[in-house]
Design an enzyme around this catalytic site. Structure first.
Site, mmCIF file in Angstrom:
data_model
loop_
_atom_site.group_PDB
_atom_site.id
_atom_site.type_symbol
_atom_site.label_atom_id
_atom_site.label_comp_id
_atom_site.label_asym_id
_atom_site.label_seq_id
_atom_site.Cartn_x
_atom_site.Cartn_y
_atom_site.Cartn_z
ATOM 1 N N GLU A 120 26.712 2.073 -13.014
ATOM 2 C CA GLU A 120 26.090 3.259 -13.580
ATOM 3 C C GLU A 120 27.201 4.234 -14.003
ATOM 4 O O GLU A 120 28.132 4.439 -13.226
ATOM 5 C CB GLU A 120 25.165 3.956 -12.566
ATOM 6 C CG GLU A 120 24.391 5.077 -13.223
ATOM 7 C CD GLU A 120 23.399 5.768 -12.270
ATOM 8 O OE1 GLU A 120 23.374 5.450 -11.077
ATOM 9 O OE2 GLU A 120 22.662 6.621 -12.769
ATOM 10 N N GLY A 253 29.123 9.485 -4.323
ATOM 11 C CA GLY A 253 28.696 9.247 -2.947
ATOM 12 C C GLY A 253 28.269 7.801 -2.714
ATOM 13 O O GLY A 253 28.773 7.136 -1.818
ATOM 14 N N ALA A 254 27.332 7.336 -3.541
ATOM 15 C CA ALA A 254 26.818 5.985 -3.345
ATOM 16 C C ALA A 254 26.034 5.550 -4.566
ATOM 17 O O ALA A 254 25.742 6.364 -5.443
ATOM 18 C CB ALA A 254 25.921 5.936 -2.115
ATOM 19 N N MET A 255 25.678 4.267 -4.591
ATOM 20 C CA MET A 255 25.007 3.716 -5.761
ATOM 21 C C MET A 255 23.894 2.762 -5.349
ATOM 22 O O MET A 255 24.089 1.897 -4.511
ATOM 23 C CB MET A 255 26.049 3.002 -6.637
ATOM 24 C CG MET A 255 25.479 2.384 -7.885
ATOM 25 S SD MET A 255 24.757 3.651 -8.978
ATOM 26 C CE MET A 255 23.434 2.705 -9.695
ATOM 27 N N GLU A 256 22.754 2.929 -5.994
ATOM 28 C CA GLU A 256 21.514 2.266 -5.596
ATOM 29 C C GLU A 256 21.310 0.865 -6.182
ATOM 30 O O GLU A 256 20.163 0.444 -6.360
ATOM 31 C CB GLU A 256 20.330 3.154 -6.000
ATOM 32 C CG GLU A 256 20.059 3.259 -7.523
ATOM 33 C CD GLU A 256 20.699 4.464 -8.212
ATOM 34 O OE1 GLU A 256 21.699 4.979 -7.690
ATOM 35 O OE2 GLU A 256 20.205 4.881 -9.275
ATOM 36 N N ASN A 257 22.377 0.114 -6.477
ATOM 37 C CA ASN A 257 22.226 -1.234 -7.020
ATOM 38 C C ASN A 257 21.121 -2.004 -6.300
ATOM 39 O O ASN A 257 21.044 -1.974 -5.074
ATOM 40 C CB ASN A 257 23.528 -2.003 -6.850
ATOM 41 C CG ASN A 257 24.730 -1.179 -7.248
ATOM 42 O OD1 ASN A 257 24.832 -0.727 -8.373
ATOM 43 N ND2 ASN A 257 25.604 -0.938 -6.286
ATOM 44 N N HIS A 289 18.465 8.591 0.165
ATOM 45 C CA HIS A 289 18.458 8.762 -1.285
ATOM 46 C C HIS A 289 18.587 7.411 -2.004
ATOM 47 O O HIS A 289 17.771 7.062 -2.855
ATOM 48 C CB HIS A 289 19.597 9.703 -1.683
ATOM 49 C CG HIS A 289 19.712 9.956 -3.145
ATOM 50 N ND1 HIS A 289 19.168 11.064 -3.747
ATOM 51 C CD2 HIS A 289 20.301 9.250 -4.148
ATOM 52 C CE1 HIS A 289 19.420 11.034 -5.042
ATOM 53 N NE2 HIS A 289 20.107 9.935 -5.319
ATOM 54 N N GLU A 290 19.591 6.658 -1.631
ATOM 55 C CA GLU A 290 19.818 5.374 -2.325
ATOM 56 C C GLU A 290 18.667 4.412 -2.044
ATOM 57 O O GLU A 290 18.218 3.697 -2.930
ATOM 58 C CB GLU A 290 21.150 4.747 -1.917
ATOM 59 C CG GLU A 290 22.375 5.653 -2.082
ATOM 60 C CD GLU A 290 22.494 6.324 -3.441
ATOM 61 O OE1 GLU A 290 22.023 5.753 -4.447
ATOM 62 O OE2 GLU A 290 23.068 7.436 -3.511
ATOM 63 N N GLU A 312 16.840 10.970 -10.699
ATOM 64 C CA GLU A 312 17.674 11.722 -9.752
ATOM 65 C C GLU A 312 16.953 12.943 -9.176
ATOM 66 O O GLU A 312 17.023 13.190 -7.971
ATOM 67 C CB GLU A 312 19.001 12.113 -10.398
ATOM 68 C CG GLU A 312 19.891 10.911 -10.772
ATOM 69 C CD GLU A 312 20.187 9.972 -9.609
ATOM 70 O OE1 GLU A 312 19.955 10.339 -8.444
ATOM 71 O OE2 GLU A 312 20.638 8.835 -9.881
HETATM 72 N N1 TRP Z 1 22.919 6.875 -9.094
HETATM 73 C C1 TRP Z 1 23.886 7.334 -8.140
HETATM 74 C C2 TRP Z 1 23.099 8.219 -7.205
HETATM 75 O O1 TRP Z 1 22.734 9.298 -7.470
HETATM 76 C C3 TRP Z 1 24.983 8.114 -8.780
HETATM 77 C C4 TRP Z 1 26.273 7.416 -9.003
HETATM 78 C C5 TRP Z 1 26.973 6.731 -8.110
HETATM 79 C C6 TRP Z 1 27.057 7.441 -10.150
HETATM 80 N N2 TRP Z 1 28.162 6.323 -8.663
HETATM 81 C C7 TRP Z 1 28.227 6.764 -9.907
HETATM 82 C C8 TRP Z 1 26.885 7.991 -11.391
HETATM 83 C C9 TRP Z 1 29.237 6.628 -10.853
HETATM 84 C C10 TRP Z 1 27.883 7.871 -12.339
HETATM 85 C C11 TRP Z 1 29.031 7.180 -12.070
HETATM 86 O O2 TRP Z 1 22.710 7.836 -6.177
HETATM 87 ZN ZN ZN Z 2 20.585 9.157 -7.131
#
Ligand code: TRP
Ligand code: ZN
Length: 848
Positions: A120, A253-257, A289-290, A312
């Site tokens: 993302e 912070g983190a990513m919701e893959n 959140h994720e 978001e």
């Molecule tokens: N979708 C992620 C969140 O809000 C956001 C995010 C994580 C992101 N890593 C990123 C957005 C890198 C842009 C680039 O939980």
């Molecule tokens: Zn998010």
């Protein structure tokens, strides 16, 4: 400066080609990973345009074929085009990429020898050629080949053998939710039984070693999140396995893959010895959140990036509700508003202001902002307030039914509320399209038992939006009679006009209004109110948010008076504060928040709004003086109260214990002003958890007697990156205005300053820009140092460099000398040869 392409919401067109299935094969190698893709394309019947374009930025194309026959695509800016048949076909390509040299941390990269991805918003195009847009959704099968111990991707495991692993994600998803992780990893394992009785395997992966001991809390938070989403939103998890991986080098912070969340170590790993209560709280919220994104973001995704707040804003609102249920609702709300004001109001009142739904952008990465996230959540909270819990629930059910499996828009979201409730939300939508924070001024009058409130709303112009139309503002309010009894319990007024009055009849005496309870709208409330009325509300308001707000407004008035007229803190404030602190009916966490002074940046903005040029040093001095006065005033109360806050039970990161520690440390910081750090040193020596240790260290640094403790701290935690981040940040945050820049500069030469690591860079320079009197020191050397480092970071990690430029976003508030120096620094950044389009866009917007 690279050429800037601006993307407009109004230019949206549906994709020419849809994807029915994706097969990826990765042959891992640090500097030469091969990626084979086999993608089934079908014409999109919603359009007649059949031009074929695939995004791709960086991957070297080795071969391509359509239905098995080799083709030679034409390479164009941002990707490739190719002649294709006028029917469904299979595209195959092989590319080569170099994860080991990818320092931007976008696409496939390595962190401490471990492979991981961040796709993302537009990172997938750095992995292979693909229609990298969120409205193209497809099921993925991924085969990973390599000699890594653990090799993971989205979905369920569907095969593994010596040197390979295969993963299948049955749920169609956009490419930004793709993830791959490979390396020497170990898992904490657990299980969750869903509401329909399915068993889900849970795995939380870290590097072997000390990190393994920091996964228990994250796992518990995950299970709590899964339960909460079932109970509150009726959302069940939809794969056989859910995994989280902790990574040290991560931009956010983190990513919701899908099924494979990737977390910054700072957002998931915790232990009492190394993490503060605030860390635990943040981790719990981010895990939630994720996880919540699985429905609000993944099952229902965004049509395009202008819809970012669709996922978001909603997911932040959901995580705020969750935290409120897990902890204290009132305290969570106050903290959310503090961060909204500190970050979003700051953004909304400066050159970077933009609507929750922007209408154009250059770099989407620059729009992962407090406005999209936090203001987006406030907009949903207002909807919730306006329609009520029951209608909100019905609207959400309709949203999930109607849009599951789709890439939706904010328009779709609002329509769901209109259809579920029969309301016309046309005017409400201005919250999405108009930037800027409304000023809500209020006056009142009382005559013959009738009490009238006159409201007026006004939003100052923002870049590109000169004129603002009135918005729908839900004003939750109550009335108290002069004895402090509530004569009107919380009622929601719905303001829709630029000016509007509301009358309440049958009152025996002029009431005291409690307005905007729970902070029912993200506005700046302007009411000329006496210190005694504020003290009255601090003592009597039944709404905990407004009770706190009254104390805060009182403190702000005091500070502003001190800065502008050199007045001394008035007795009403000190008295009200003492009474509040001694009220043991009040949650210690609440009292700790009420004891905290308004931030110096907040005072600067308030002065600027009142037409006064803020002097950061004068604000700092006033804060110091006030703190000293409070310390002296509370001299007798503080030690006793602080003893009551001792936690004798073993450390637990609960809201109750955290509240006691917070109040205890707030009092310790006062005591430190009188005893030169004696009590803080004693606490430092006996502290067995990071919250108290770090709190005590901060006090010692404030008293300028922290050298020895700092050295001990470093020695004790040497090698623990997350704790060493704190060591960097503390020194800059607690440096005096005169020393902050020198401290920062010296630390930037420290052997542990791994500046390519986003956490470390942020620890040092985030702390510098958040120490206003230090950063804005008159010589301008703070600006120079910061600009030097942004220029250095930009080619390595443009996303972080661009994001950090916001340290300058308030520059127009200050005096001509400072403005000239900051302008110089910004122009120097913008004029740097090869500056990224990420950073260029931010700086250009700030220069206006
Ligand atoms: N979708 C992620 C969140 O809000 C956001 C995010 C994580 C992101 N890593 C990123 C957005 C890198 C842009 C680039 O939980
Ligand atoms: Zn998010």
């Amino acid at each position: 400066m690279t050429e800037q392409t601006r993307i407009f919401l109004a230019d949206y067109t549906p994709p020419n080609w849809l994807v029915e299935q994706v097969h990826l094969t990765f042959a891992l190698s640090p500097a030469a990973t091969r990626v084979k893709s086999r993608i089934r394309f079908a014409p999109n019947t919603a359009t007649s345009d059949r031009d074929f374009f695939l995004h791709g930025e960086g991957p070297a194309l080795i071969s391509a074929a359509i239905d098995g026959a080799p083709v030679t695509p034409e390479m164009v800016r941002g990707g490739l085009t190719c002649a294709v048949p006028d029917r469904a076909f299979t595209w195959e390509a092989e590319v080569e990429i170099s994860p080991a040299t990818n320092t931007a941390l976008e696409g496939l990269y390595t962190s401490n020898g471990m492979y991981c991805t961040q796709c993302e918003a537009e990172g997938f195009r750095k992995i292979t050629f693909y229609p990298d847009r969120p409205d193209v959704m497809a099921p993925f099968t991924v085969r990973i080949e390599g000699d890594e111990k653990v090799m993971l991707s989205n979905g369920n495991p569907t095969g593994a053998g010596e040197g390979w692993a295969e993963w299948t994600d049955p749920w169609p998803k956009p490419a930004y939710l793709f993830a791959l992780v490979a390396g020497d990893l170990v898992a904490r394992e657990d299980r969750f039984t869903t509401m329909s009785g399915k068993t889900v395997d849970l795995k939380l992966w870290t590097r072997p070693g000390p990190d393994e001991g920091k996964t228990e809390f994250g796992m518990e938070a995950l299970k709590a999140s899964m339960t909460w989403d079932e109970e509150v939103y009726k959302r069940e998890y939809d794969l056989d396995i859910f995994q989280i991986v902790a990574v040290s080098d991560f931009n956010m912070g983190a990513m919701e893959n899908k099924g494979l969340n990737i977390f910054n170590t700072s957002a998931v790993l915790a232990s009492p010895e190394t993490s503060t209560d605030a860390n635990f709280e943040r981790i719990e919220a981010i895990i939630a959140h994720e996880y919540f994104h699985n429905w609000t973001g993944n099952r229902i995704t965004c049509r395009d990036w202008f819809q970012l707040s669709l996922k978001e804003g909603l997911t932040v609102f959901r995580d705020q509700q969750f935290s409120g249920d897990m902890r204290s609702k009132a305290v969570c709300r106050i903290n959310d508003v503090l961060s909204l004001r500190g970050r979003q109001f700051r953004e909304d009142n400066g050159p970077l202001a933009h609507p929750v739904q922007p209408d154009s952008f250059v770099e989407i990465n620059n729009f992962y902002t407090a406005t999209i996230y936090e203001k987006g959540a406030e907009v949903i909270r207002m909807l919730h307030t306006l329609v009520g819990q029951e209608d909100y629930d019905r609207a959400l059910e309709l949203y999930f039914d109607r849009h599951d499996g789709e890439a939706a828009t904010i328009q779709d979201w609002v329509r769901v509320f209109e259809d579920a409730t029969g309301r016309d939300l046309t005017q409400f939508k201005r919250w999405y399209s108009q930037a800027g924070t409304p000023r809500l001024s209020v006056t009142d009058e009382f005559r013959d038992g009738s009490y009238t409130l006159h409201f007026k709303q006004e939003t100052p112009p923002t870049p590109g939006q000169e004129v603002k139309d009135p918005r729908v503002i839900p004003i939750a309010m109550g009335l108290l009679n002069p004895n402090g009894d509530e004569v009107l319990p919380t009622t929601v007024l719905e303001m829709t006009e630029a000016e509007q009055s509301f009358t309440f009849d049958g009152l025996a005496a002029k009431p005291v209004p409690s307005l905007l309870r729970g902070f029912s709208a993200p506005v700046i409330l302007k009411r000329d109110s006496s210190a005694s009325e504020r003290a009255f509300l601090l003592a009597h308001d039944t709404d905990p948010f407004n009770k706190w707000e009254a104390g805060r407004a009182l403190a702000k008035d005091v500070l502003v008076g001190m800065v502008t007229h050199g007045s001394t803190p008035d007795a009403a404030y000190l008295q009200a504060l003492t009474t509040m602190l001694r009220d043991d009916q009040l949650d210690p966490a609440f009292r700790a928040l009420a004891l905290r002074q308004p931030g110096q940046d907040d005072i600067a903005q308030t002065l600027f709004d009142a037409g006064i040029t803020p002097d950061p040093l004068a604000i700092w001095r006033a804060s110091e003086t006030l703190a000293q006065e409070v310390a002296e005033h509370l001299q007798d109360v503080a030690p006793r109260l602080s003893a009551e806050m001792d936690v004798t039970a073993p450390f637990a990161p609960t809201a109750a214990q955290a509240g006691k520690r917070a109040l205890g440390l707030g009092l310790l910081s006062l005591t430190t002003r009188l005893d030169g750090g004696h009590a803080a040193q004693a606490l430092y020596d006996r502290a067995d958890n990071m919250t108290l240790k770090l709190g005590a260290l901060g006090c010692l640094l404030d008293a300028e007697v922290g050298e020895e403790a700092l050295a001990r701290f470093h020695a004790e935690f040497d090698g623990d990156a997350l704790v060493i981040d704190k060591w960097f940040a503390m020194q800059v945050a607690h440096a005096s205005p005169q020393n902050a820049v020198d401290v920062a500069e010296k630390l930037s030469a420290h052997k542990d300053f791994n500046w390519k690591n986003p956490n470390r860079f942020r620890a040092l320079f985030g702390a510098l820009t958040m120490n206003p009197a230090g950063f804005h020191t008159v010589s301008g050397k703070g600006y120079e140092l910061f600009a030097d480092w942004l220029i250095r970071l930009d080619p390595v990690n443009p996303q972080i460099a661009a994001r950090m430029t916001t340290g300058f976003e308030t520059w127009r508030r200050y005096d001509a000398d400072r403005r000239a120096m900051i302008r110089g620094a910004l122009e120097r950044i913008l004029g740097t040869k090869g500056i990224s389009s990420d950073t260029a866009e931010m700086v250009a917007r700030m220069l206006g």
